[in-house]
Write a protein that holds these residues in place. Structure first.
Motif, PDB file in Angstrom:
ATOM      1  N   SER A 122      83.560  53.306  18.617  1.00  0.00           N
ATOM      2  CA  SER A 122      83.086  52.087  18.856  1.00  0.00           C
ATOM      3  C   SER A 122      82.125  52.342  20.372  1.00  0.00           C
ATOM      4  CB  SER A 122      84.119  50.975  19.373  1.00  0.00           C
ATOM      5  OG  SER A 122      84.933  51.427  20.356  1.00  0.00           O
ATOM      6  N   ASP A 123      81.413  51.411  20.672  1.00  0.00           N
ATOM      7  CA  ASP A 123      80.576  51.532  22.022  1.00  0.00           C
ATOM      8  C   ASP A 123      81.211  51.881  23.099  1.00  0.00           C
ATOM      9  OD1 ASP A 123      78.370  51.933  20.195  1.00  0.00           O
ATOM     10  OD2 ASP A 123      77.357  49.849  20.769  1.00  0.00           O
ATOM     11  N   TYR A 124      82.324  50.902  23.220  1.00  0.00           N
ATOM     12  CA  TYR A 124      82.821  51.034  24.431  1.00  0.00           C
ATOM     13  C   TYR A 124      83.678  52.094  24.715  1.00  0.00           C
ATOM     14  CZ  TYR A 124      86.897  48.706  21.753  1.00  0.00           C
ATOM     15  OH  TYR A 124      87.705  48.489  20.671  1.00  0.00           O
ATOM     16  N   ILE A 125      84.252  52.984  23.596  1.00  0.00           N
ATOM     17  CA  ILE A 125      84.756  54.118  23.923  1.00  0.00           C
ATOM     18  C   ILE A 125      83.619  55.184  24.239  1.00  0.00           C
ATOM     19  CG2 ILE A 125      86.012  55.997  22.800  1.00  0.00           C
ATOM     20  CD1 ILE A 125      87.658  53.586  23.281  1.00  0.00           C
ATOM     21  N   ALA A 126      82.425  55.052  23.551  1.00  0.00           N
ATOM     22  CA  ALA A 126      81.341  55.932  23.973  1.00  0.00           C
ATOM     23  C   ALA A 126      80.835  55.652  25.351  1.00  0.00           C
ATOM     24  CB  ALA A 126      80.010  55.530  23.000  1.00  0.00           C
ATOM     25  N   VAL A 174      82.644  54.755  28.053  1.00  0.00           N
ATOM     26  CA  VAL A 174      83.614  55.589  28.959  1.00  0.00           C
ATOM     27  C   VAL A 174      83.421  56.938  28.911  1.00  0.00           C
ATOM     28  CG1 VAL A 174      85.513  54.183  29.633  1.00  0.00           C
ATOM     29  CG2 VAL A 174      85.602  55.312  27.487  1.00  0.00           C
ATOM     30  N   ARG A 175      83.229  57.568  27.812  1.00  0.00           N
ATOM     31  CA  ARG A 175      82.913  59.264  27.618  1.00  0.00           C
ATOM     32  C   ARG A 175      81.962  59.287  28.119  1.00  0.00           C
ATOM     33  NH1 ARG A 175      82.688  60.354  21.661  1.00  0.00           N
ATOM     34  NH2 ARG A 175      84.661  59.338  21.594  1.00  0.00           N
ATOM     35  N   LEU A 176      80.840  58.335  28.241  1.00  0.00           N
ATOM     36  CA  LEU A 176      79.599  58.662  28.791  1.00  0.00           C
ATOM     37  C   LEU A 176      79.670  58.509  30.681  1.00  0.00           C
ATOM     38  CD1 LEU A 176      76.442  58.999  29.080  1.00  0.00           C
ATOM     39  CD2 LEU A 176      76.358  56.583  28.644  1.00  0.00           C
ATOM     40  N   GLN A 177      80.586  57.913  30.946  1.00  0.00           N
ATOM     41  CA  GLN A 177      80.973  57.979  32.291  1.00  0.00           C
ATOM     42  C   GLN A 177      81.647  59.091  32.833  1.00  0.00           C
ATOM     43  OE1 GLN A 177      82.954  54.169  32.380  1.00  0.00           O
ATOM     44  NE2 GLN A 177      81.105  53.037  32.391  1.00  0.00           N
ATOM     45  N   GLY A 178      82.072  59.986  31.874  1.00  0.00           N
ATOM     46  CA  GLY A 178      82.741  61.031  32.286  1.00  0.00           C
ATOM     47  C   GLY A 178      84.328  61.257  31.979  1.00  0.00           C
ATOM     48  N   ALA A 179      84.729  60.182  31.416  1.00  0.00           N
ATOM     49  CA  ALA A 179      86.079  60.301  31.170  1.00  0.00           C
ATOM     50  C   ALA A 179      86.621  61.349  30.274  1.00  0.00           C
ATOM     51  CB  ALA A 179      86.664  59.028  30.699  1.00  0.00           C
ATOM     52  N   GLY A 180      87.629  61.979  30.586  1.00  0.00           N
ATOM     53  CA  GLY A 180      88.380  63.086  29.629  1.00  0.00           C
ATOM     54  C   GLY A 180      89.307  62.355  28.475  1.00  0.00           C
ATOM     55  N   ALA A 181      89.686  63.332  27.770  1.00  0.00           N
ATOM     56  CA  ALA A 181      90.475  62.885  26.261  1.00  0.00           C
ATOM     57  C   ALA A 181      91.693  61.879  26.999  1.00  0.00           C
ATOM     58  CB  ALA A 181      90.830  63.945  25.640  1.00  0.00           C
ATOM     59  N   VAL A 182      92.442  62.571  27.913  1.00  0.00           N
ATOM     60  CA  VAL A 182      93.610  61.922  28.273  1.00  0.00           C
ATOM     61  C   VAL A 182      93.459  60.654  28.590  1.00  0.00           C
ATOM     62  CG1 VAL A 182      95.632  61.942  29.971  1.00  0.00           C
ATOM     63  CG2 VAL A 182      94.713  64.075  28.948  1.00  0.00           C
ATOM     64  N   ARG A 183      92.435  60.340  29.634  1.00  0.00           N
ATOM     65  CA  ARG A 183      92.250  58.883  30.077  1.00  0.00           C
ATOM     66  C   ARG A 183      91.602  58.026  28.999  1.00  0.00           C
ATOM     67  NH1 ARG A 183      90.844  58.314  35.360  1.00  0.00           N
ATOM     68  NH2 ARG A 183      90.779  55.860  35.929  1.00  0.00           N
ATOM     69  N   ILE A 184      90.569  58.441  28.100  1.00  0.00           N
ATOM     70  CA  ILE A 184      90.309  57.586  27.034  1.00  0.00           C
ATOM     71  C   ILE A 184      91.284  57.153  26.326  1.00  0.00           C
ATOM     72  CG2 ILE A 184      88.984  57.693  25.011  1.00  0.00           C
ATOM     73  CD1 ILE A 184      87.095  59.446  26.427  1.00  0.00           C
ATOM     74  N   CYS A 222      72.701  61.547  25.833  1.00  0.00           N
ATOM     75  CA  CYS A 222      74.052  61.410  26.379  1.00  0.00           C
ATOM     76  C   CYS A 222      74.848  61.957  25.758  1.00  0.00           C
ATOM     77  CB  CYS A 222      74.335  59.819  26.212  1.00  0.00           C
ATOM     78  SG  CYS A 222      73.248  58.628  27.189  1.00  0.00           S
ATOM     79  N   GLY A 223      74.463  62.994  24.813  1.00  0.00           N
ATOM     80  CA  GLY A 223      75.721  63.769  24.542  1.00  0.00           C
ATOM     81  C   GLY A 223      76.389  63.155  23.096  1.00  0.00           C
ATOM     82  N   PHE A 251      74.335  49.896  26.018  1.00  0.00           N
ATOM     83  CA  PHE A 251      74.262  49.797  24.713  1.00  0.00           C
ATOM     84  C   PHE A 251      73.691  48.797  23.812  1.00  0.00           C
ATOM     85  CE2 PHE A 251      77.383  52.905  25.977  1.00  0.00           C
ATOM     86  CZ  PHE A 251      77.060  54.068  25.149  1.00  0.00           C
ATOM     87  N   GLN A 252      73.334  48.869  22.394  1.00  0.00           N
ATOM     88  CA  GLN A 252      72.428  47.956  21.870  1.00  0.00           C
ATOM     89  C   GLN A 252      73.364  46.426  21.754  1.00  0.00           C
ATOM     90  OE1 GLN A 252      70.896  49.357  18.249  1.00  0.00           O
ATOM     91  NE2 GLN A 252      70.018  47.591  17.535  1.00  0.00           N
ATOM     92  N   ASP A 253      74.484  46.486  21.675  1.00  0.00           N
ATOM     93  CA  ASP A 253      75.378  45.399  21.177  1.00  0.00           C
ATOM     94  C   ASP A 253      76.246  44.914  21.958  1.00  0.00           C
ATOM     95  OD1 ASP A 253      76.867  43.303  19.877  1.00  0.00           O
ATOM     96  OD2 ASP A 253      77.573  44.628  18.107  1.00  0.00           O
ATOM     97  N   PRO A 254      76.054  43.636  22.967  1.00  0.00           N
ATOM     98  CA  PRO A 254      76.897  43.322  23.876  1.00  0.00           C
ATOM     99  C   PRO A 254      78.242  43.078  23.529  1.00  0.00           C
ATOM    100  CG  PRO A 254      75.203  41.624  23.637  1.00  0.00           C
ATOM    101  CD  PRO A 254      74.809  42.974  22.812  1.00  0.00           C
TER     102      PRO A 254
END
Ligand SMILES: Nc1ncnc2c1ncn2[C@@H]1O[C@H](COP(=O)(O)OP(=O)(O)OP(=O)(O)O)[C@@H](O)[C@H]1O
Ligand SMILES: Nc1ncnc2c1ncn2[C@@H]1O[C@H](COP(=O)(O)OP(=O)(O)OP(=O)(O)O)[C@@H](O)[C@H]1O
Ligand SMILES: [Mg+2]
Ligand SMILES: [Mg+2]
Lengths: 306, 258, 282
Positions: free
Chosen positions: A190-194, A196-206, B54-55, B87-90
């Protein structure tokens, strides 16, 4: 009191603590509206109270034998629920037995779901070979009937209450791992996991901060629903002489020793059986109610049921 | 010098033995403090380009440079402080079990930045949300409010570059106006660089200095804002997009087409 | 010929902090035509659409003086009868398509599930029908999309999959909640022409919920403008851009235009009498 309530229900809390307490208060309001869940909660709370105050509540010592008063029927003055084959008061034994039951439930509840969550979320999040290895392991555990596996483990470890708990916990985690993995699969892309990943969070934190909360409600519900089964397995191990050892007043053990007189002195086995039944029912009702309470959206959102 | 340089980028997804070439050989450059638009057919790889920066998408060819340097992979923390994405979908981009406060303070916690209380309040004010919304859950907000939270989250780390994936397509006209005004104000105040996807040419025209038209994973044509407004496009696809947007043109309201 | 008749529909949420009225007395009737519903975010468009299908979860309540679909009283229908209507005779395209699709089931499975279970169509035939539906909504590579999971789709593809799913059972009434918000103009035109064809050729009724006023004015026959759970204006779609109500005007003025100035866009002015809580002409 009413100012406290206002503070709690303030739709615009001003501090993190107030917000958190307000959420708890709303959860409490939701569970209070659900009468079956309240019934479950009352039963579980009673179990805890009885266990805590056992020495005050029990009319007799659960271990002291009085062969002169063997197998008295329920209603006998001084022995409300009758006595068993050694003349011990059944009511007192049930009251003290609640401590053992609670101890077992408590230990299982803090070990098995944690292990299951860990394995399930890690498998689901990383996928690939990690997933394959962990899930095959889970399948192996799931392939055996739980009681048989617990029996085998106790047979290896030796009888005793800690070993019984260990055996139950080791056989109880696979369903939690399955649930956690399934939930993880639905959220990991999901986008919300993407985000936090983009904010630099590591696997443990996620996993710990973002994925586990999504799995938690289904796991907690499953745990409360499973508690009945845990009580029964503990009783079963006790019944087979592999769990708690006599003369400890464990409910399963009590049923096992009452089985010899089931036809003439039915109460010896029935009374602890009733106790198991009521407590199991309590946990089941509570589990059902928690389903509605744990989802913060359930009472407010308008999104459609799938 | 350009801030973002994308050279011959290709992205290929592999799923169940099939290959999906989502982006094929796309090049673009965005200057510092510029606002660059991406438009094109649905499924043409616009979101994928932003995700690749963004990778979050598998790059199979080409290079992405930011500030002249090839960005490292995995992206790392410096990158997150420099580039953020909306992201696209709020409805899907906020964690449903986290309060707005938690969502906004998470980036600070990750980067070990203190004083999160004050910064959260500050950013809420920046995006024009009442601070009383701080402890709400996403489901208690409307689409436009959620999108503003998503923008606020992207601003938490004070990035230099914002990647915006259809920031207003889920919003109604009045909220769209608010969000677009907000984005323009933030760009002016913080000196941000935008790379923005939209399918509404009027929004692109209002926001962007240059725009790249995409179709089937390829770049079709790059247009300046003036060329767009004057309908000076060379390719048939870009023209068809423009023609279908006739009701978004300035001037007397066109007759309803029936 | 009326397909759907709704009188005084109200949707109320009993929250812990008191009742919230999301829809306050909406009345309309729909023939075999294209009815648009526009309005700002939170004005109750989605809740109106959901209420027709009785898809409001507790603590939400639906009340209506009358809600009749094709001779059948929706307020009195049993849950079973409602289930038989939903999807089959009344379809709804949800606003957040990717959220409404099952994330762990492939698109093909989800598209063919209904066909195989309800209509008892064979695997191959159901597959062919689903592929045809995807092609109809301009999906380029339907075989790949059939095997894909929702997260592998672009935003607009998810939306089109949802539309295809709703069109497969050939409903008599389609409620489309922002069905084209993620589509580019050319694909959007194609999707709209499919819907248009269904209304004209098969006599389907269409409720088209959208926040895109220009689109609605072009595509629909009649438009309801909603504000705070009420209908403030009902106009012939062609006249929408010339609507007199200050709220509708305000919404139109917020829109950017190609070649327009870069100045900040005007916001919606809510100081007028219409914006007060008991405002509204109905
Ligand atoms: N994770 C993935 N796995 C496989 N294919 C993917 C994945 N993500 C995207 N795609 C494919 O890549 C292509 C481009 O998708 P993208 O999301 O970039 O489109 P888009 O231009 O943003 O379209 P829209 O305007 O509809 O959002 C699509 O065909 C999509 O199916
Ligand atoms: N579970 C709920 N509890 C309380 N209020 C709710 C609930 N669900 C929705 N509402 C309220 O109902 C109102 C109408 O919401 P609805 O989703 O119909 O708006 P909408 O017109 O579709 O807006 P959008 O364009 O953003 O989709 C909103 O003000 C919302 O706050
Ligand atoms: Mg996209
Ligand atoms: Mg809506």
């Amino acid at each position: 009191m009413s100012s406290l309530r206002l503070w709690l229900t303030d739709p615009n809390p001003t501090s993190r603590r107030q917000a958190r307490l307000g959420q708890l208060w709303l959860a409490w309001l939701r569970i209070r509206r659900n009468s079956l869940a309240m019934a479950g909660l009352v039963i579980v709370a009673l179990l805890v109270l009885v266990a805590v105050f056992a020495p005050l509540l029990a009319p007799h010592d659960p271990l002291v034998q009085d062969l002169g008063r063997r197998l008295l029927p329920p209603g006998t003055p001084g022995n409300l629920l009758g006595t068993d084959d050694f003349g011990r008061d059944i009511l007192s034994r049930i009251i003290y037995g609640s401590r053992i039951t609670l101890y077992i439930i408590g230990l299982v509840a803090v070990t098995a779901p944690v292990l299951g969550l860990l394995i399930g979320t890690v498998a689901g999040y990383f996928g690939g070979w990690v997933d394959a290895v962990l899930m095959r392991l889970t399948d192996i555990f799931l392939a055996f009937p739980r009681l048989i596996l617990a029996l085998a483990l106790v047979a290896v470890l030796g009888p005793g209450i800690e070993n019984a708990v260990l055996a139950i916990a080791l056989t109880a985690w696979p369903p939690y791992a399955r649930i956690a993995r399934a939930e993880t699969l639905t959220v990991r892309n999901s986008d919300y996991i993407a985000a936090v990943r983009l904010q630099g969070a590591g696997a443990v934190r996620i996993i710990a901060g973002h994925i586990v909360p999504m799995c938690l409600s289904s796991v907690i519900i499953r745990v409360t629903l499973d508690m009945a089964g845990v009580i029964l397995i503990a009783a079963g191990l006790g019944f087979l002489g592999l769990g708690v050892q006599p003369p400890m007043p464990e409910w399963g053990l009590m049923i096992s020793s009452g089985r010899k007189f089931l036809f003439e002195q039915w109460w010896v086995a029935t009374m602890p059986g009733l106790a198991i039944f009521i407590v199991s029912l309590g946990f089941n009702l509570l589990g059902d109610g928690l389903r509605d309470v744990l989802d913060p959206r359930s009472s407010q959102s308008g999104s459609a049921p799938k | 010098m350009s801030l973002i340089e994308i050279d011959n980028l290709s992205v290929t997804f592999r799923a169940k033995g099939r290959e999906v070439q989502a982006v094929q050989g796309v090049s673009l450059t965005v200057g510092e403090k510029e606002s660059f638009g991406l438009v094109g057919e649905s499924g043409s790889g616009k979101s994928t380009i932003l995700r690749a920066i963004c990778g979050l998408a598998p790059v199979s060819g080409g290079t992405i440079r930011i500030g002249g340097k090839v960005i490292p992979s995995p992206r790392g923390r410096d990158f997150s402080r420099r580039v953020q994405m909306v992201f696209q979908d709020p409805y899907a981009s906020l964690h449903p079990r986290h309060t707005i406060d938690r969502t906004l303070s998470e980036p600070l916690a990750i980067h070990g930045i203190g004083n999160s209380d004050a910064r959260v309040m500050q950013v809420l004010e920046d995006v024009g949300l009442p601070t009383s919304f701080r402890f709400r859950y996403p489901h208690q907000l409307s689409g436009g409010q959620r999108q503003r939270v998503a923008i606020a989250r992207a601003l938490m780390l004070n990035p230099q570059i914002l990647l915006l994936d259809e920031p207003t397509s889920a919003l109604d006209a009045s909220v769209q106006a608010e969000v677009l005004n907000l984005l323009n104000r933030l760009r002016a105040e913080h000196g941000l660089t935008f790379l923005m996807v939209s399918h509404d040419l009027a929004v692109i025209d209002h926001m962007c200095d240059r725009v790249l038209v995409m179709q089937h994973g390829r770049a079709v044509e790059e247009l300046s804002r003036e060329a767009l407004a004057a309908a000076q496009m060379k390719t048939a696809y870009a023209r068809s997009l423009f023609d279908a947007s006739a009701d978004r043109l300035l001037g007397p309201t066109p007759e309803p087409v029936k | 010929m009326t397909l759907l008749d709704v009188q005084n529909l109200r949707v109320t949420f009993d929250t812990e902090t008191g009742p919230v009225q999301a829809v306050r007395g909406v009345s309309f009737s729909l023939g075999r035509e294209r009815l648009g519903i526009v309005g700002e975010s939170g004005s109750g468009k989605t809740m109106t659409g959901r209420a027709v299908l009785r898809l409001i979860r507790p603590p939400g309540r639906i009340e209506a003086d009358r809600m009749v679909f094709d001779g059948q009283d929706l307020m009195k229908a049993s849950d079973r009868e409602m289930r038989a209507l939903r999807g089959q005779r009344i379809g709804m395209v949800m606003q957040d398509p990717k959220y409404s699709l099952n994330p762990v089931m492939s698109v093909g499975q989800q598209l063919t599930e209904g066909l195989r279970l309800r209509d008892r169509i064979g695997r191959a035939a159901a597959h062919a029908k689903a592929v045809a539906a995807l092609e109809a909504v301009q999906i380029r590579d339907p075989e790949r999309v059939m095997a894909a999971y929702p997260h592998e789709l672009s935003g607009g593809m998810g939306q089109r999959v949802m539309i295809a799913m709703m069109l497969i059972p050939e409903p008599d009434l389609l409620i489309a909640d922002e069905p084209t918000s993620a589509l580019d103009v050319t694909v959007q035109a194609e999707v709209l022409s499919i819907l248009d064809g269904l209304v004209r050729d098969r006599g389907m009724g269409l409720i088209f919920i959208s926040h895109d006023l220009r689109l609605v004015s072009r595509f629909c026959d009649r438009v309801l403008v909603m504000y705070k759970g009420r209908i403030v204006e009902e106009v012939q779609a062609g006249n929408l851009l010339a609507a007199r109500h200050p709220y509708t005007q305000g919404l139109l003025n917020c829109l950017p235009r190609i070649g327009g100035p870069r100045a900040p866009l005007p916001g919606l002015d809510r100081s007028g009498a219409w914006a007060q809580d008991n405002g509204g002409t109905r």
